[in-house]
Design a protein around this motif. Sequence first.
Motif, PDB file in Angstrom:
ATOM      1  N   ALA A   4      42.010  33.178  36.162  1.00  0.00           N
ATOM      2  CA  ALA A   4      41.404  31.874  35.898  1.00  0.00           C
ATOM      3  C   ALA A   4      41.411  31.644  34.391  1.00  0.00           C
ATOM      4  CB  ALA A   4      39.988  31.830  36.458  1.00  0.00           C
ATOM      5  N   ASP A   5      40.833  30.543  33.954  1.00  0.00           N
ATOM      6  CA  ASP A   5      40.852  30.212  32.531  1.00  0.00           C
ATOM      7  C   ASP A   5      40.115  31.236  31.673  1.00  0.00           C
ATOM      8  OD1 ASP A   5      42.258  27.964  33.157  1.00  0.00           O
ATOM      9  OD2 ASP A   5      40.518  26.616  33.099  1.00  0.00           O
ATOM     10  N   ASP A   6      39.053  31.812  32.219  1.00  0.00           N
ATOM     11  CA  ASP A   6      38.213  32.701  31.415  1.00  0.00           C
ATOM     12  C   ASP A   6      38.233  34.151  31.870  1.00  0.00           C
ATOM     13  OD1 ASP A   6      36.943  32.218  33.784  1.00  0.00           O
ATOM     14  OD2 ASP A   6      34.952  31.906  32.913  1.00  0.00           O
ATOM     15  N   GLY A   7      39.135  34.499  32.795  1.00  0.00           N
ATOM     16  CA  GLY A   7      39.194  35.890  33.221  1.00  0.00           C
ATOM     17  C   GLY A   7      39.963  36.068  34.517  1.00  0.00           C
ATOM     18  N   VAL A   8      39.869  37.279  35.050  1.00  0.00           N
ATOM     19  CA  VAL A   8      40.479  37.616  36.334  1.00  0.00           C
ATOM     20  C   VAL A   8      39.353  37.793  37.345  1.00  0.00           C
ATOM     21  CG1 VAL A   8      41.931  39.268  37.582  1.00  0.00           C
ATOM     22  CG2 VAL A   8      42.411  38.752  35.178  1.00  0.00           C
ATOM     23  N   TYR A   9      39.469  37.131  38.487  1.00  0.00           N
ATOM     24  CA  TYR A   9      38.383  37.105  39.461  1.00  0.00           C
ATOM     25  C   TYR A   9      38.805  37.702  40.800  1.00  0.00           C
ATOM     26  CZ  TYR A   9      35.575  34.161  36.409  1.00  0.00           C
ATOM     27  OH  TYR A   9      34.839  33.693  35.356  1.00  0.00           O
ATOM     28  N   PHE A  10      37.793  38.188  41.525  1.00  0.00           N
ATOM     29  CA  PHE A  10      37.997  38.677  42.886  1.00  0.00           C
ATOM     30  C   PHE A  10      37.675  37.540  43.845  1.00  0.00           C
ATOM     31  CE2 PHE A  10      36.937  40.619  46.885  1.00  0.00           C
ATOM     32  CZ  PHE A  10      37.731  41.757  46.968  1.00  0.00           C
ATOM     33  N   VAL A  33      24.640  32.979  43.457  1.00  0.00           N
ATOM     34  CA  VAL A  33      25.570  33.631  42.558  1.00  0.00           C
ATOM     35  C   VAL A  33      24.910  33.979  41.248  1.00  0.00           C
ATOM     36  CG1 VAL A  33      27.639  32.635  43.560  1.00  0.00           C
ATOM     37  CG2 VAL A  33      26.419  31.365  41.800  1.00  0.00           C
ATOM     38  N   ARG A  34      25.283  35.148  40.703  1.00  0.00           N
ATOM     39  CA  ARG A  34      24.687  35.649  39.470  1.00  0.00           C
ATOM     40  C   ARG A  34      25.395  35.075  38.242  1.00  0.00           C
ATOM     41  NH1 ARG A  34      21.960  40.489  37.937  1.00  0.00           N
ATOM     42  NH2 ARG A  34      22.368  41.041  35.786  1.00  0.00           N
ATOM     43  N   HIS A  35      26.724  34.909  38.360  1.00  0.00           N
ATOM     44  CA  HIS A  35      27.528  34.554  37.215  1.00  0.00           C
ATOM     45  C   HIS A  35      27.565  33.047  37.010  1.00  0.00           C
ATOM     46  CE1 HIS A  35      29.870  35.117  40.932  1.00  0.00           C
ATOM     47  NE2 HIS A  35      30.259  33.885  40.638  1.00  0.00           N
ATOM     48  N   GLU A  36      28.057  32.618  35.876  1.00  0.00           N
ATOM     49  CA  GLU A  36      28.230  31.200  35.598  1.00  0.00           C
ATOM     50  C   GLU A  36      29.467  30.690  36.319  1.00  0.00           C
ATOM     51  OE1 GLU A  36      28.441  30.662  31.442  1.00  0.00           O
ATOM     52  OE2 GLU A  36      26.398  31.350  31.052  1.00  0.00           O
ATOM     53  N   MET A  37      29.385  29.462  36.770  1.00  0.00           N
ATOM     54  CA  MET A  37      30.494  28.864  37.481  1.00  0.00           C
ATOM     55  C   MET A  37      31.609  28.498  36.513  1.00  0.00           C
ATOM     56  SD  MET A  37      31.834  27.924  40.270  1.00  0.00           S
ATOM     57  CE  MET A  37      33.038  26.800  40.970  1.00  0.00           C
ATOM     58  N   SER A  38      32.832  28.854  36.849  1.00  0.00           N
ATOM     59  CA  SER A  38      33.999  28.478  36.065  1.00  0.00           C
ATOM     60  C   SER A  38      34.773  27.407  36.831  1.00  0.00           C
ATOM     61  CB  SER A  38      34.894  29.703  35.827  1.00  0.00           C
ATOM     62  OG  SER A  38      36.143  29.311  35.312  1.00  0.00           O
ATOM     63  N   SER A  39      35.220  26.405  36.124  1.00  0.00           N
ATOM     64  CA  SER A  39      35.910  25.301  36.782  1.00  0.00           C
ATOM     65  C   SER A  39      37.215  25.746  37.424  1.00  0.00           C
ATOM     66  CB  SER A  39      36.184  24.177  35.773  1.00  0.00           C
ATOM     67  OG  SER A  39      36.984  24.666  34.697  1.00  0.00           O
ATOM     68  N   SER A  40      37.756  26.875  36.967  1.00  0.00           N
ATOM     69  CA  SER A  40      39.033  27.331  37.506  1.00  0.00           C
ATOM     70  C   SER A  40      38.869  28.395  38.586  1.00  0.00           C
ATOM     71  CB  SER A  40      39.914  27.876  36.377  1.00  0.00           C
ATOM     72  OG  SER A  40      39.285  28.963  35.730  1.00  0.00           O
ATOM     73  N   LYS A  41      37.646  28.693  38.964  1.00  0.00           N
ATOM     74  CA  LYS A  41      37.427  29.647  40.048  1.00  0.00           C
ATOM     75  C   LYS A  41      37.679  28.987  41.391  1.00  0.00           C
ATOM     76  CE  LYS A  41      33.604  31.920  39.969  1.00  0.00           C
ATOM     77  NZ  LYS A  41      32.194  32.264  39.759  1.00  0.00           N
ATOM     78  N   ARG A  42      38.201  29.780  42.321  1.00  0.00           N
ATOM     79  CA  ARG A  42      38.476  29.248  43.649  1.00  0.00           C
ATOM     80  C   ARG A  42      37.192  29.017  44.437  1.00  0.00           C
ATOM     81  NH1 ARG A  42      43.409  33.392  45.367  1.00  0.00           N
ATOM     82  NH2 ARG A  42      44.908  32.717  43.756  1.00  0.00           N
ATOM     83  N   ASN A  43      36.271  29.966  44.315  1.00  0.00           N
ATOM     84  CA  ASN A  43      34.998  29.881  45.023  1.00  0.00           C
ATOM     85  C   ASN A  43      33.871  30.175  44.048  1.00  0.00           C
ATOM     86  OD1 ASN A  43      36.330  29.887  47.807  1.00  0.00           O
ATOM     87  ND2 ASN A  43      36.975  31.891  47.036  1.00  0.00           N
ATOM     88  N   PRO A  44      32.740  29.516  44.167  1.00  0.00           N
ATOM     89  CA  PRO A  44      31.645  29.765  43.225  1.00  0.00           C
ATOM     90  C   PRO A  44      31.105  31.183  43.290  1.00  0.00           C
ATOM     91  CG  PRO A  44      30.915  28.379  45.046  1.00  0.00           C
ATOM     92  CD  PRO A  44      32.402  28.464  45.148  1.00  0.00           C
ATOM     93  N   GLU A  45      31.297  31.861  44.433  1.00  0.00           N
ATOM     94  CA  GLU A  45      30.781  33.224  44.566  1.00  0.00           C
ATOM     95  C   GLU A  45      31.763  34.296  44.097  1.00  0.00           C
ATOM     96  OE1 GLU A  45      32.414  32.132  48.679  1.00  0.00           O
ATOM     97  OE2 GLU A  45      31.496  31.137  46.957  1.00  0.00           O
ATOM     98  N   ASP A  46      32.975  33.922  43.732  1.00  0.00           N
ATOM     99  CA  ASP A  46      33.934  34.896  43.194  1.00  0.00           C
ATOM    100  C   ASP A  46      33.376  35.534  41.920  1.00  0.00           C
ATOM    101  OD1 ASP A  46      35.573  34.114  45.241  1.00  0.00           O
ATOM    102  OD2 ASP A  46      36.979  32.988  43.981  1.00  0.00           O
ATOM    103  N   PHE A  47      33.607  36.834  41.752  1.00  0.00           N
ATOM    104  CA  PHE A  47      33.054  37.541  40.592  1.00  0.00           C
ATOM    105  C   PHE A  47      34.171  38.051  39.687  1.00  0.00           C
ATOM    106  CE2 PHE A  47      33.186  40.557  44.154  1.00  0.00           C
ATOM    107  CZ  PHE A  47      33.959  41.583  43.632  1.00  0.00           C
TER     108      PHE A  47
END
Length: 261
Positions: A4-10, A33-47
């Motif tokens: 994603a824009d700010d990292g690699v997500y599961f 969810v614990r983490h901040e939402m990234s606009s480029s994440k597929r799902n809000p719960e992805d970490f």
Amino acid sequence: AYAADDGVYFDVSSFKDYGRLSGQKLDQILHMVRHEMSSSKRNPEDFALWKFSNQDEEGWNYPWGRGRPGWHIEDTAITEEFLGDTYDIHGGGSDLVFPHHEGEIAIMRTLSGKSKLARYWMHAGMLNLAEKKMAKSTGNIIKLRDASDQYGGNVLRLFFLGASYRSEQVFDESSVHAAGRNLEKIQAIYDRLKDKASFGGASVDVPSYRDKVVQAIDRDFDFRSGILVLLDFVTAINTVFHDLSANASDECLNFLKEVDS
């Protein structure tokens, strides 16, 4: 995993058992969810598996970009290195069940292809002080050394054993002093038995009390029930103390020694 824009997500939707440890389903945990939402994440719960960082931030250079490992994968990397991809017991505070331990399971089981990360999970309840979780980060703590100096090590041990390790426990004066009074009762009967000089023919069913204590501890470390049995044992001894036989006195004393060992 995906970039994603700010990292690699599961992508948690790719792991069907995500949420199983905490008894949740994916659609039930979207708001937790614990983490901040990234606009480029597929799902809000992805970490995050890897978070990108700037040159002035802590990080390491890797093919997918300069950054640092995510929270869950740090622990997974450590346990895989020293314990392998499956091991017997994983412990931690009850506040780590979700999302941290769910994340560890998802990562390691995806890598290993196995059905378990840990065979047994043991989560300890929080210790509360002044109606809030005891935590170093907030300054809401009592140092163990200070508490031991104030109350005594054996009193603290009995206090902590007086609650299930899975349950929250409140650390306050009244509860600690109650543990202290129970310890005094046990110590008093021990001293009386040790000094007993005259005997009768009465006895106490020591094997029955021993079995009940062992059964309680075998039942998910239920020391609280074991302590209650031990206090009943003390009462039973006091009831017939003057008429106890020499053999019964020795048997009671040896059982108390066994408990203390």
